[in-house]
Design an enzyme around this catalytic site. Structure first.
Site, PDB file in Angstrom:
ATOM      1  N   TYR A 296      14.251   0.548 -28.980  1.00 42.69           N
ATOM      2  CA  TYR A 296      13.244  -0.480 -28.691  1.00 42.69           C
ATOM      3  C   TYR A 296      13.729  -1.535 -27.703  1.00 42.69           C
ATOM      4  CZ  TYR A 296      10.885   1.606 -32.662  1.00 42.69           C
ATOM      5  OH  TYR A 296      10.273   2.501 -33.505  1.00 42.69           O
ATOM      6  N   ARG A 328     -11.148 -34.751  -6.580  1.00 44.00           N
ATOM      7  CA  ARG A 328     -12.470 -34.855  -7.195  1.00 44.00           C
ATOM      8  C   ARG A 328     -12.660 -36.287  -7.682  1.00 44.00           C
ATOM      9  NH1 ARG A 328     -17.152 -31.993  -7.315  1.00 44.00           N
ATOM     10  NH2 ARG A 328     -18.223 -32.110  -9.317  1.00 44.00           N
ATOM     11  N   GLN A 412      -7.756 -24.823 -20.852  1.00 41.31           N
ATOM     12  CA  GLN A 412      -7.854 -26.286 -20.729  1.00 41.31           C
ATOM     13  C   GLN A 412      -7.918 -26.679 -19.255  1.00 41.31           C
ATOM     14  OE1 GLN A 412      -8.358 -28.780 -22.870  1.00 41.31           O
ATOM     15  NE2 GLN A 412      -8.578 -27.214 -24.444  1.00 41.31           N
ATOM     16  N   GLY A 419     -17.530 -27.642 -13.454  1.00 45.17           N
ATOM     17  CA  GLY A 419     -18.306 -26.479 -12.999  1.00 45.17           C
ATOM     18  C   GLY A 419     -17.514 -25.599 -12.049  1.00 45.17           C
ATOM     19  N   TYR A 441      -0.628  -6.943 -25.149  1.00 48.19           N
ATOM     20  CA  TYR A 441       0.312  -5.877 -24.779  1.00 48.19           C
ATOM     21  C   TYR A 441       1.740  -6.267 -25.145  1.00 48.19           C
ATOM     22  CZ  TYR A 441       1.148  -8.418 -20.310  1.00 48.19           C
ATOM     23  OH  TYR A 441       1.453  -9.352 -19.362  1.00 48.19           O
ATOM     24  N   GLU A 442       2.591  -5.284 -25.202  1.00 43.76           N
ATOM     25  CA  GLU A 442       3.997  -5.497 -25.586  1.00 43.76           C
ATOM     26  C   GLU A 442       4.133  -6.104 -26.974  1.00 43.76           C
ATOM     27  OE1 GLU A 442       6.789  -4.366 -24.653  1.00 43.76           O
ATOM     28  OE2 GLU A 442       5.400  -3.284 -23.386  1.00 43.76           O
ATOM     29  N   GLU A 444       1.317  -6.906 -30.257  1.00 44.21           N
ATOM     30  CA  GLU A 444       0.234  -7.857 -30.529  1.00 44.21           C
ATOM     31  C   GLU A 444       0.867  -9.105 -31.163  1.00 44.21           C
ATOM     32  OE1 GLU A 444      -2.988  -9.927 -31.932  1.00 44.21           O
ATOM     33  OE2 GLU A 444      -1.529  -9.085 -33.331  1.00 44.21           O
ATOM     34  N   SER A 548       7.233 -18.523 -38.815  1.00 45.62           N
ATOM     35  CA  SER A 548       7.681 -17.933 -37.544  1.00 45.62           C
ATOM     36  C   SER A 548       7.366 -18.860 -36.379  1.00 45.62           C
ATOM     37  CB  SER A 548       6.989 -16.588 -37.302  1.00 45.62           C
ATOM     38  OG  SER A 548       7.402 -15.673 -38.266  1.00 45.62           O
TER      39      SER A 548
END
Ligand SMILES: Cc1cc2nc3c(=O)[nH]c(=O)nc-3n(C[C@H](O)[C@H](O)[C@H](O)COP(=O)(O)OP(=O)(O)OC[C@H]3O[C@@H](n4cnc5c(N)ncnc54)[C@H](O)[C@@H]3O)c2cc1C
Length: 688
Positions: A296, A328, A412, A419, A441-442, A444, A548
């Site tokens: 692994y 802005r 965020q 918009g 991926y890799e 979950e 964890s």
């Protein structure tokens, strides 16, 4: 005129150019630190920074490496062709533009050319080659590695199936050994055994590492890696006995041809099995690996690399959000004083700056994890596997937390752009859809946190059996074995290196220790009630997830505060202190419930932490643009109209929209067939 005057003013920000939007230049002239010095820290020294820029210039000097028009307006087929064309250019120019021995340079050059939405060599480079390195024996490496590196073939990594991704033990693809012919017979016995998801499998790859249940002498030894050819090298058609295809459009990464694959009793030679760890002898005898987890290690490598990748995505989104927020203007703070830059709103800073701080944290954590990976794999290759558990635990936790927080953080940043953030022109939707894939991926994310929990469970058993830090060979978890002070010292100085933050770090350690022991106590109680360990574990899995996360928080905060040791320049050190302060006290806010739960932290300390966050936001505000500039992301890397270095957003938004194929002609070719007809018919029918 104003911009020229501003641009001529002395500044510690090296990103000022004439004709930039004066609002963004006005931000840059305020820098209190040298952006070059900070960029050097981020990229590991001035030479590496310089190489990044040389590579970016090389790409800029080659117009053929550009997209003919924004990929946002392309169909999937066009995207795949465009990125295949660019991948070829990447490889043709790699030796001229980069040190081919440097992974970092190769990655930078490649991502500048191909962008982030996927490319045909992605899995070959990031998964297939590492899988060969970690699973092929010397003879196999001699045969395949030079060809893989020189790209005489393109390989992928096929593990996930329609029915199973997480639970490897239940993969259904079989590789049955036939000692008479000394061949493996690969087979897909059910629909759910179809390989599904492997990147670049659908159309690009002609070889693959494939995980299959190894069956020899009538016994199943579990999933093992094989390396096989799947397409003809000349015609590129699937070999007889193999069915291949693309799995269709996805949430993101649509320039990657994730694919499916089925085997119909497809035969390959015995040595197609990767035999560095386990082996099967010509007579079919199975020889087990020395260490069951060795196979692994490629996954651990990729998980560590993903953390660094998340830093890039977080930095991209924060750069876009922060630059846009200074050009802005919307609303007033003081009535009658004129509209302010939206970055002047404290709420806007609170949305954006923590994401910037996390970009720093994940950058450092990615480097830390890869360094640890390289060190530990050297030990493993010489037979010492002691530290493998630490590495696995750290990589699992960092990958899960970094991908999750990055996905939320990018959102965020998108919200913060109002918009225009919702338009693909902002670049943020693509960054989000690419980054959020990392949660799945890799490994979950939730499953990874539960894997880390297994490691913590062992530590908890050792802690409760009275072992001390000296008796446990796990430096990563050593703090778990130390006793907590009675009360958190948040708000009172601690006399230690980085003393201001030491109190917070010790507080995080306390929470990690407490949540680990709490989850363990719950587990023991449940086991004591007569249910099996497995059922008991499931009934307290959310508690283990908390433990964890708390454990990973400690690792991240320690790594993050370490950045201060790298800052020799006073201005840089001060601004990094602001960033670390924001990072750690923002985490206090996020973890407040867990900190208050046992009274270790009191309400006044949480309030103190909150105030530290507000103070840090205000201190970071004048340096915000210069901080994101220090990530040195080119306009090409950002691929965002809102995040342009020059701040000239509005005119370029208009140009971007005008480039849409929909705007080629004022009237769409089908208009009169449907909507035109509807209105004409309605007019005819109307008596008015
Ligand atoms: C963009 C992308 C690229 C990919 N690339 C590749 C590739 O190149 N090669 C390849 O082989 N695969 C690839 N995959 C597949 C990927 O590795 C799997 O999707 C992933 O491992 C998750 O497995 P799953 O889909 O079976 O999810 P599942 O395991 O079905 O997860 C669904 C839910 O069940 C939960 N769950 C599952 N098991 C447990 C458990 N034991 N305890 C608690 N909860 C559990 C999960 O937390 C999750 O909430 C890719 C996927 C994506 C999205």
């Amino acid at each position: 005129m104003i911009s020229e005057v501003l641009a001529a003013m002395p500044s510690r920000n090296s990103h000022i150019r004439p004709n930039d939007n004066p609002d963004i230049t006005a931000e840059r002239v305020k820098a209190t630190f040298d952006t070059e010095a900070l960029s050097s820290i981020i990229y590991g020294g001035p030479e590496k920074l310089n190489r990044r820029r040389e590579i970016a210039k090389y790409v800029d000097d080659h117009p053929e490496m550009k997209d003919p028009y924004p990929t946002d307006f392309m169909t999937r087929e066009m995207k795949l062709e465009n990125v295949a064309r660019k991948a070829l250019l990447w490889m043709e120019h790699a030796e001229l533009a980069t040190d081919v021995g440097s992974q970092e340079e190769g990655f930078h050059f490649g991502s500048l050319i191909t962008g982030i939405d996927g490319h045909p060599l992605a899995i070959h480079l990031i998964m297939a080659i590492p899988a060969l390195l970690n699973n092929a024996d010397d003879e196999q490496l001699d045969e395949w590695l030079p060809k893989a590196i020189s790209r005489q073939f393109i390989a992928t990594y096929a593990q996930t199936e329609l029915g199973h991704g997480t639970n490897l033990s239940q993969l259904e693809t079989t590789a049955t050994y036939d000692p008479k012919t000394q061949e493996w017979v690969l087979n897909t016995p059910t629909i759910t055994a179809t390989k599904w998801w492997p990147g670049n499998l659908g159309k690009s790859s002609n070889y693959t590492v494939v995980m299959a249940q190894l069956i020899t002498n009538g016994k199943n030894y579990g999933a093992h890696p094989f390396f096989i050819q799947i397409r003809d090298e000349k015609s590129h058609r699937p070999l007889p006995g193999i069915t291949l295809g693309d799995i269709g459009p996805k949430f993101g990464m649509n320039a990657n041809d994730n694919g499916f694959m089925q085997f119909d009793h497809f035969r390959v030679k015995r040595r197609a099995m990767l035999m560095k760890n386990a082996k099967v002898l010509p007579d079919g005898t199975y020889v087990p690996p020395k260490h069951p987890k060795l196979g692994y290690s490629a996954m651990i490598f990729v998980r560590s690399a993903v953390v660094g990748l998340m830093s890039l995505h977080m930095a991209q989104a924060a750069t876009i959000g922060i630059r846009y927020s200074v050009v802005r203007r919307q609303g007033e703070i003081t009535p009658g004083a004129g509209e302010v830059k939206i970055l002047d709103y404290q709420t806007q800073q609170y949305r954006l700056f923590p994401q910037l701080a996390r970009a720093f944290a994940f950058r450092l954590a990615g480097v830390h994890a890869l360094t640890m990976y390289n060190t530990i794999m050297k030990q493993v290759n010489s037979g010492n596997t002691d530290a493998l558990a630490d590495l696995h635990a750290l990589a699992s936790g960092l990958k899960a937390v970094a991908t999750y927080q990055t996905a939320l953080g990018i959102e965020q940043c998108r919200f913060a752009c109002g918009g225009h953030g919702y338009s693909l022109a902002s670049g943020i939707p693509q960054i989000y859809t690419v980054a959020v894939g990392g949660c799945t991926y890799e490994g979950e994310n939730m499953v990874l946190l539960l894997q880390l929990a297994r490691y913590l469970r062992k530590r908890a058993a050792e802690m409760t059996s009275g072992k001390g830090p000296a008796e446990v060979p796990t430096p990563l978890a050593a703090y778990l074995f130390q006793s907590s002070p009675k009360h958190s010292s948040i708000g009172t100085p601690v006399y230690a290196p980085n003393g201001e933050f030491e109190g917070v770090l010790q507080t995080f350690e306390h929470v990690s220790r407490r949540l680990t022991l709490t989850a363990y106590a719950k587990l023991q109680k449940l086991e004591g009630s007569g249910i099996s360990t497995e059922i008991a574990l499931n009934q307290c899995a959310v508690e283990w997830r908390r433990a964890s996360h708390a454990f990973t928080r400690v690792a991240l905060a320690r790594i993050m505060s370490g950045i201060l040791e790298q800052a020799t320049d006073q201005g840089v050190r001060e601004v990094l202190e602001d960033i670390v302060r924001l990072y750690v006290y923002y985490e206090v806010g996020e973890a407040a419930a867990e900190l208050l739960e046992d009274g270790f932290v009191d309400a006044s300390q949480v309030e103190f932490a909150r105030q530290q966050v507000y103070d840090a936001l205000a201190k970071i505000r004048p340096n915000a643009v210069s901080l994101v500039d220090s990530f040195d992301l080119s306009d090409r890397e950002l691929n965002s109209v809102l995040g342009r270095r020059d701040g000239n957003v509005y005119e370029n938004l208009l140009k971007w929209a005008q480039a849409s194929p929909l705007n080629k002609d004022d009237v769409l070719p089908f208009h009169h067939r449907y909507l035109g007809k509807m209105m004409t018919d309605a007019k005819k029918a109307s008596k008015l």
